[in-house]
Design a protein around this motif. Structure first.
Motif, PDB file in Angstrom:
ATOM      1  N   ALA A 189     102.039  34.098  60.432  1.00  0.00           N
ATOM      2  CA  ALA A 189     101.283  35.336  60.257  1.00  0.00           C
ATOM      3  C   ALA A 189     101.426  36.162  61.518  1.00  0.00           C
ATOM      4  O   ALA A 189     101.941  35.685  62.533  1.00  0.00           O
ATOM      5  N   ASP A 190     100.929  37.396  61.450  1.00  0.00           N
ATOM      6  CA  ASP A 190     100.913  38.200  62.661  1.00  0.00           C
ATOM      7  C   ASP A 190      99.838  37.648  63.599  1.00  0.00           C
ATOM      8  O   ASP A 190      99.125  36.700  63.257  1.00  0.00           O
ATOM      9  N   GLU A 191      99.721  38.224  64.766  1.00  0.00           N
ATOM     10  CA  GLU A 191      98.790  37.688  65.767  1.00  0.00           C
ATOM     11  C   GLU A 191      97.344  37.732  65.286  1.00  0.00           C
ATOM     12  O   GLU A 191      96.566  36.822  65.551  1.00  0.00           O
ATOM     13  N   ALA A 192      96.968  38.779  64.547  1.00  0.00           N
ATOM     14  CA  ALA A 192      95.601  38.861  64.017  1.00  0.00           C
ATOM     15  C   ALA A 192      95.363  37.753  62.994  1.00  0.00           C
ATOM     16  O   ALA A 192      94.295  37.116  62.974  1.00  0.00           O
ATOM     17  N   GLY A 193      96.339  37.491  62.159  1.00  0.00           N
ATOM     18  CA  GLY A 193      96.212  36.424  61.166  1.00  0.00           C
ATOM     19  C   GLY A 193      96.097  35.058  61.814  1.00  0.00           C
ATOM     20  O   GLY A 193      95.344  34.197  61.352  1.00  0.00           O
ATOM     21  N   LEU A 194      96.847  34.844  62.899  1.00  0.00           N
ATOM     22  CA  LEU A 194      96.763  33.566  63.609  1.00  0.00           C
ATOM     23  C   LEU A 194      95.406  33.407  64.292  1.00  0.00           C
ATOM     24  O   LEU A 194      94.836  32.317  64.307  1.00  0.00           O
ATOM     25  N   ALA A 195      94.866  34.493  64.836  1.00  0.00           N
ATOM     26  CA  ALA A 195      93.534  34.427  65.448  1.00  0.00           C
ATOM     27  C   ALA A 195      92.494  34.102  64.379  1.00  0.00           C
ATOM     28  O   ALA A 195      91.589  33.286  64.606  1.00  0.00           O
ATOM     29  N   ALA A 196      92.625  34.714  63.199  1.00  0.00           N
ATOM     30  CA  ALA A 196      91.692  34.429  62.104  1.00  0.00           C
ATOM     31  C   ALA A 196      91.795  32.974  61.673  1.00  0.00           C
ATOM     32  O   ALA A 196      90.772  32.326  61.389  1.00  0.00           O
ATOM     33  N   LEU A 197      93.007  32.428  61.634  1.00  0.00           N
ATOM     34  CA  LEU A 197      93.200  31.021  61.285  1.00  0.00           C
ATOM     35  C   LEU A 197      92.490  30.117  62.293  1.00  0.00           C
ATOM     36  O   LEU A 197      91.807  29.165  61.919  1.00  0.00           O
ATOM     37  N   ARG A 198      92.618  30.436  63.579  1.00  0.00           N
ATOM     38  CA  ARG A 198      91.932  29.644  64.614  1.00  0.00           C
ATOM     39  C   ARG A 198      90.420  29.727  64.438  1.00  0.00           C
ATOM     40  O   ARG A 198      89.714  28.724  64.571  1.00  0.00           O
ATOM     41  N   MET A 199      89.918  30.915  64.129  1.00  0.00           N
ATOM     42  CA  MET A 199      88.474  31.083  63.941  1.00  0.00           C
ATOM     43  C   MET A 199      87.980  30.251  62.753  1.00  0.00           C
ATOM     44  O   MET A 199      86.937  29.589  62.836  1.00  0.00           O
ATOM     45  N   ARG A 200      88.754  30.271  61.652  1.00  0.00           N
ATOM     46  CA  ARG A 200      88.354  29.469  60.489  1.00  0.00           C
ATOM     47  C   ARG A 200      88.377  27.987  60.803  1.00  0.00           C
ATOM     48  O   ARG A 200      87.523  27.229  60.353  1.00  0.00           O
ATOM     49  N   ARG A 201      89.359  27.549  61.574  1.00  0.00           N
ATOM     50  CA  ARG A 201      89.434  26.123  61.924  1.00  0.00           C
ATOM     51  C   ARG A 201      88.231  25.699  62.762  1.00  0.00           C
ATOM     52  O   ARG A 201      87.676  24.623  62.571  1.00  0.00           O
ATOM     53  N   VAL A 202      87.834  26.554  63.703  1.00  0.00           N
ATOM     54  CA  VAL A 202      86.657  26.245  64.515  1.00  0.00           C
ATOM     55  C   VAL A 202      85.432  26.158  63.614  1.00  0.00           C
ATOM     56  O   VAL A 202      84.646  25.216  63.682  1.00  0.00           O
ATOM     57  N   LEU A 203      85.281  27.128  62.745  1.00  0.00           N
ATOM     58  CA  LEU A 203      84.140  27.154  61.829  1.00  0.00           C
ATOM     59  C   LEU A 203      84.152  25.932  60.914  1.00  0.00           C
ATOM     60  O   LEU A 203      83.112  25.289  60.703  1.00  0.00           O
ATOM     61  N   ASP A 204      85.304  25.584  60.391  1.00  0.00           N
ATOM     62  CA  ASP A 204      85.408  24.425  59.506  1.00  0.00           C
ATOM     63  C   ASP A 204      85.087  23.114  60.226  1.00  0.00           C
ATOM     64  O   ASP A 204      84.667  22.150  59.591  1.00  0.00           O
ATOM     65  N   GLY A 205      85.257  23.091  61.524  1.00  0.00           N
ATOM     66  CA  GLY A 205      85.001  21.869  62.283  1.00  0.00           C
ATOM     67  C   GLY A 205      83.554  21.704  62.713  1.00  0.00           C
ATOM     68  O   GLY A 205      83.192  20.684  63.295  1.00  0.00           O
ATOM     69  N   GLU A 206      82.721  22.671  62.445  1.00  0.00           N
ATOM     70  CA  GLU A 206      81.322  22.613  62.861  1.00  0.00           C
ATOM     71  C   GLU A 206      80.436  22.094  61.730  1.00  0.00           C
ATOM     72  O   GLU A 206      80.566  22.527  60.594  1.00  0.00           O
ATOM     73  N   ASP A 238      76.142  27.489  58.956  1.00  0.00           N
ATOM     74  CA  ASP A 238      75.194  28.608  58.941  1.00  0.00           C
ATOM     75  C   ASP A 238      74.781  29.005  60.354  1.00  0.00           C
ATOM     76  O   ASP A 238      74.726  30.192  60.682  1.00  0.00           O
ATOM     77  N   ALA A 239      74.493  28.031  61.187  1.00  0.00           N
ATOM     78  CA  ALA A 239      74.067  28.325  62.558  1.00  0.00           C
ATOM     79  C   ALA A 239      75.201  28.982  63.351  1.00  0.00           C
ATOM     80  O   ALA A 239      74.955  29.921  64.121  1.00  0.00           O
ATOM     81  N   VAL A 240      76.423  28.508  63.149  1.00  0.00           N
ATOM     82  CA  VAL A 240      77.562  29.084  63.865  1.00  0.00           C
ATOM     83  C   VAL A 240      77.770  30.530  63.436  1.00  0.00           C
ATOM     84  O   VAL A 240      77.922  31.427  64.274  1.00  0.00           O
ATOM     85  N   LEU A 241      77.756  30.798  62.131  1.00  0.00           N
ATOM     86  CA  LEU A 241      77.938  32.168  61.651  1.00  0.00           C
ATOM     87  C   LEU A 241      76.794  33.072  62.104  1.00  0.00           C
ATOM     88  O   LEU A 241      77.020  34.218  62.493  1.00  0.00           O
ATOM     89  N   THR A 242      75.567  32.551  62.071  1.00  0.00           N
ATOM     90  CA  THR A 242      74.419  33.338  62.521  1.00  0.00           C
ATOM     91  C   THR A 242      74.568  33.714  63.991  1.00  0.00           C
ATOM     92  O   THR A 242      74.362  34.867  64.378  1.00  0.00           O
ATOM     93  N   ALA A 298      75.884  38.127  67.867  1.00  0.00           N
ATOM     94  CA  ALA A 298      76.492  38.516  69.140  1.00  0.00           C
ATOM     95  C   ALA A 298      77.509  39.651  68.985  1.00  0.00           C
ATOM     96  O   ALA A 298      78.082  40.096  69.980  1.00  0.00           O
ATOM     97  N   LEU A 299      77.722  40.140  67.766  1.00  0.00           N
ATOM     98  CA  LEU A 299      78.699  41.211  67.552  1.00  0.00           C
ATOM     99  C   LEU A 299      78.204  42.534  68.126  1.00  0.00           C
ATOM    100  O   LEU A 299      77.007  42.819  68.115  1.00  0.00           O
ATOM    101  N   SER A 300      79.136  43.349  68.569  1.00  0.00           N
ATOM    102  CA  SER A 300      78.791  44.709  68.988  1.00  0.00           C
ATOM    103  C   SER A 300      78.437  45.508  67.741  1.00  0.00           C
ATOM    104  O   SER A 300      78.761  45.116  66.614  1.00  0.00           O
ATOM    105  N   ALA A 301      77.811  46.658  67.927  1.00  0.00           N
ATOM    106  CA  ALA A 301      77.444  47.510  66.793  1.00  0.00           C
ATOM    107  C   ALA A 301      78.694  47.923  66.011  1.00  0.00           C
ATOM    108  O   ALA A 301      78.689  47.928  64.771  1.00  0.00           O
TER     109      ALA A 301
END
Length: 172
Positions: A81-98, A102-106, A111-114
């Motif tokens: 994938a492109d770099e954004a797709g690879l970053a999204a894949l890493r984010m999903r893997r982190v989330l899947d490993g927790e 719900d607490a991780v997503l919350t 912490a997101l900017s407006a």
């Protein structure tokens, strides 16, 4: 101080696996198309052994970050994938490993900017309205089981990376 002949190996060892993976991915993103491990090795410099490059490519393949296909007796490699797709894949893997998703997503959302929050709301609205996303997300199938990691030193060619002959020996 170490032997001067080991300076390349010391630089490679100091880089760390994550940094090497990022450098390999960057080289693949700048490639004119599918390329061999030797091509990647040439772009990264002489201080990396071919077997180190093959180990990194194989680990990236197990993480579904790159694809490979046979070309003669060798493999050619491309980013999945492109770099954004690879970053999204890493984010999903982190989330899947927790264990507490719900607490991780919350915590993440709070912490997101407006601006990022509004962008996320827009993207979620599009997804629920059935509008196609700007770019389809990569499949979220689990990564295939990797072979046991017996690699003790990716710079010396010992361990799992010793199974990969050079591109020249493989005809590519």
């Amino acid at each position: 101080m170490g032997d001067l002949g080991d300076s390349g190996r010391e630089r490679a060892r100091r880089r760390g696996q994550g940094q090497l993976e990022a450098q390999v991915l960057a080289a693949l993103h700048h490639a004119p198309g599918p390329v061999t491990a030797s091509w990647v090795q040439e772009r990264l410099g002489d201080d990396l052994a071919y077997t180190t490059v093959m180990t990194i490519l194989s680990r990236l393949h197990a993480k579904q970050a790159v694809t490979r296909e046979r070309s003669g007796r060798a493999y050619v490699w491309t980013p999945a994938a492109d770099e954004a797709g690879l970053a999204a894949l890493r984010m999903r893997r982190v989330l899947d490993g927790e264990p507490d998703r719900d607490a991780v997503l919350t915590s993440f959302v709070s912490a997101l900017s407006a601006h990022d929050e509004q962008l996320l709301r827009t993207l979620l609205d599009r997804a629920t309205d059935g509008e196609p996303a700007a770019e389809p997300a990569p499949a979220t199938e689990p990564a295939p089981a990797a072979a046991p990691d017996t690699d003790t030193d990716t710079d010396t060619g010992t361990g799992t990376d010793a199974q990969y002959p050079s591109d020249e020996a493989r005809g590519g």
